[in-house]
Enzyme design. Structure first.
Site, PDB file in Angstrom:
ATOM      1  N   ASP A   1      18.117  60.556  29.568  1.00 45.48           N
ATOM      2  CA  ASP A   1      17.800  59.530  28.570  1.00 45.48           C
ATOM      3  C   ASP A   1      17.414  58.200  29.206  1.00 45.48           C
ATOM      4  OD1 ASP A   1      18.677  61.484  26.872  1.00 45.48           O
ATOM      5  OD2 ASP A   1      20.260  60.296  25.931  1.00 45.48           O
ATOM      6  N   ASP A   2      16.799  57.356  28.373  1.00 42.66           N
ATOM      7  CA  ASP A   2      16.583  55.921  28.620  1.00 42.66           C
ATOM      8  C   ASP A   2      15.424  55.578  29.545  1.00 42.66           C
ATOM      9  OD1 ASP A   2      18.734  55.629  26.997  1.00 42.66           O
ATOM     10  OD2 ASP A   2      20.069  54.699  28.465  1.00 42.66           O
TER      11      ASP A   2
ATOM     12  N   HIS B   1      13.580  58.979  22.311  1.00 38.94           N
ATOM     13  CA  HIS B   1      14.904  58.348  22.257  1.00 38.94           C
ATOM     14  C   HIS B   1      14.801  57.058  21.431  1.00 38.94           C
ATOM     15  CE1 HIS B   1      19.006  58.174  23.365  1.00 38.94           C
ATOM     16  NE2 HIS B   1      18.933  57.260  24.314  1.00 38.94           N
TER      17      HIS B   1
ATOM     18  N   HIS C   1      16.205  51.727  21.385  1.00 43.01           N
ATOM     19  CA  HIS C   1      17.593  52.148  21.627  1.00 43.01           C
ATOM     20  C   HIS C   1      18.583  51.424  20.701  1.00 43.01           C
ATOM     21  CE1 HIS C   1      21.183  53.568  23.746  1.00 43.01           C
ATOM     22  NE2 HIS C   1      20.395  54.407  24.393  1.00 43.01           N
TER      23      HIS C   1
ATOM     24  N   HIS D   1      21.205  60.332  32.663  1.00 37.27           N
ATOM     25  CA  HIS D   1      20.219  59.258  32.527  1.00 37.27           C
ATOM     26  C   HIS D   1      19.386  59.181  33.798  1.00 37.27           C
ATOM     27  CE1 HIS D   1      23.425  58.315  29.674  1.00 37.27           C
ATOM     28  NE2 HIS D   1      22.512  57.647  28.961  1.00 37.27           N
TER      29      HIS D   1
END
Length: 471
Positions: free
Chosen positions: A281-282, A332, A336, A423
């Site tokens: 993620d991210d 995602h 966020h 991540h």
């Protein structure tokens, strides 16, 4: 070269045209059907016209070709025609004979939709009256909206789907040749080998994908082209969504006969293995993501990246690389944010803005949504219109930022069917992923993308939430 509008029948005695009957089957009886002394009249549809070009100097030439409303496509069609005639004239000169050769071309028009049209050119060449007439089928399929020619791979979800079509046709023809000789099998295998050149002579009509196989390509006994029609409803798992227009999408869903896609074949092969999916993620991050991609490539491990829209906007080339390397790219959201705390209008923007950017960058929609913090609601899931991907193993890499602890957490919690959360924005996470990959491989695990994991064990559905995919 002169353009003339002429009655085609006037020149038929000159050409002595003989066109072989197209065989719809490969059995010996059908392939030996006699030729007929006739010609295929050019056929067009509304919005297309028939242009006629003729010569009667060094050679006898009568050519029909289509004209569309697209100037670019018309230029390509005329260029194709010039190349064919140039090749014919060159061959005639090389024969060094005084007698005239002949070249005849008619065409038929097929239409899948308002945007997609196919032309089948029926060509007869005779470089000299002393030589035999050579017949050839040439096809051209165009996307009128995009003004580009479509090849067979442009119709398929992925290149490997050609293997599915190849196998289906091989099984079909093998059954019709009973019992097939070893030589016949070799010819059939060679002619249906899943490479572009074997399948690029095709047209799309309103409900079928029609292939034309050259004489001897799939049947050593036939001297005619073999025509094979595959209903598009049976190809629903294989062809791209743009091919399933109008009623075809519904028919494909209901069809009892479905040629399996390459992905489905792989999923079936994976079903009984120990599987897990690594997710990150991210990202993307300009320092850590490329390093992770290098490790994944070296280890031959596919992963799933849930990218943030605001970072994709900054580093699109990294996400393009993820996709090019065979990894799955999901959303995602854009910023966020905790989605349940936002007005629905803002939720829609967070999802849509990222989806639009992924589509623009990769040419495909995001493959799944991972809501930030795992926070979502049934209403948000419905808005996403894509599978909602949660996780079953949290590496806590964001908290520990320690490769040893990341490895320990994952190895303590992992099981067959796990979706592992990591991540790609921390160096410690990249180091931890490298260790985890080696350890899990030693325990017999096979790494797959999230979609592959879910499809190997069940069915992937939009708006449905997935935490794992156990057997």
């Amino acid at each position: 070269m002169k353009k003339k509008w002429l009655g085609l029948g006037l020149l038929l005695p000159v050409f002595g045209i003989i066109i072989g009957v197209l065989s719809e089957r490969v059995d010996k009886k059908e392939s030996k059907a006699p030729s007929v002394n006739t010609y295929i009249k050019s056929v067009t549809l509304k919005d297309f016209s028939i242009e006629v070009m003729s010569e009667n100097n060094e050679n006898q030439i009568l050519v029909n070709y289509p004209k569309t409303k697209s100037k670019k496509i018309n230029q390509r069609l005329e260029s194709f025609l010039r190349d064919e005639l140039s090749s014919f004239k060159k061959a005639s000169l090389e024969n060094n004979l005084k007698e005239k050769g002949s070249f005849f071309q008619s065409f038929e028009t097929y239409k899948l939709s308002s945007d997609i049209v196919s032309f089948k050119f029926n060509v007869l060449r005779k470089n000299s009256p002393l030589l035999q007439t050579e017949s050839q089928v040439i096809t051209k399929t165009y996307d009128l909206k995009e003004e580009k020619e479509l090849q067979i791979l442009d119709l398929l979800n992925e290149k490997e789907d050609l293997q599915s079509i190849s196998k289906y046709l091989y099984d079909k023809f093998s059954k019709e040749q009973s019992p097939p000789t070893q030589k016949a099998k070799v010819v059939l295998q060679s002619g249906l080998k899943p490479v572009e050149k074997n399948f690029n002579t095709f047209v799309l009509d309103n409900d079928s994908l029609i292939f034309y196989f050259a004489p001897h390509q799939i049947n050593m006994d036939t001297k005619a082209y073999t025509q094979v029609s595959l209903p598009l409803r049976e190809l629903g798992e294989v062809v791209t969504p743009q091919i399933l227009v109008g009623h075809l999408k519904e028919e494909a869903e209901k069809s009892k006969v479905k040629i399996p896609s390459a992905q489905q074949v792989r999923n079936k092969q994976l079903a009984n293995k120990k599987l897990l999916a690594l997710t990150f993620d991210d990202g993307p991050d300009p320092q850590t993501t490329p390093r992770l991609l290098s490790i994944l490539k070296k280890e031959n491990v596919p992963a799933t990246f849930f990218v943030l829209g605001n970072r994709l906007a900054l580093y699109p080339e990294i996400v393009k690389q993820e996709h090019a390397l065979g990894h799955q790219v999901g959303s995602h959201t854009f910023n966020h944010l905790n989605l349940p705390q936002l007005p629905m209008k803002d939720v829609q923007e967070e999802i849509k803005n990222t989806a639009d950017l992924v589509q623009k960058t990769l040419g495909i929609a995001p493959q799944g949504l991972r809501p930030p913090y795992g926070a979502t609601t049934p209403q948000i899931n419905e808005q996403a219109q894509t599978p909602i991907i949660q996780w079953s193993v949290d590496s806590l890499d964001w908290k520990s930022k320690n490769a040893d602890q990341i490895e320990q957490v994952v190895m303590n919690e992992v099981y067959d069917g796990s979706i592992i959360l990591m991540h790609d924005i921390y160096n410690s996470s990249v180091d931890g992923a490298a260790r985890v990959i080696k350890k899990l491989k030693s325990q017999g695990y096979t790494f797959v993308t999230v979609n592959q994991l879910i499809e190997a064990r069940g069915k992937l559905k939009n708006s449905q939430v997935y935490f794992n995919a156990t057997r």
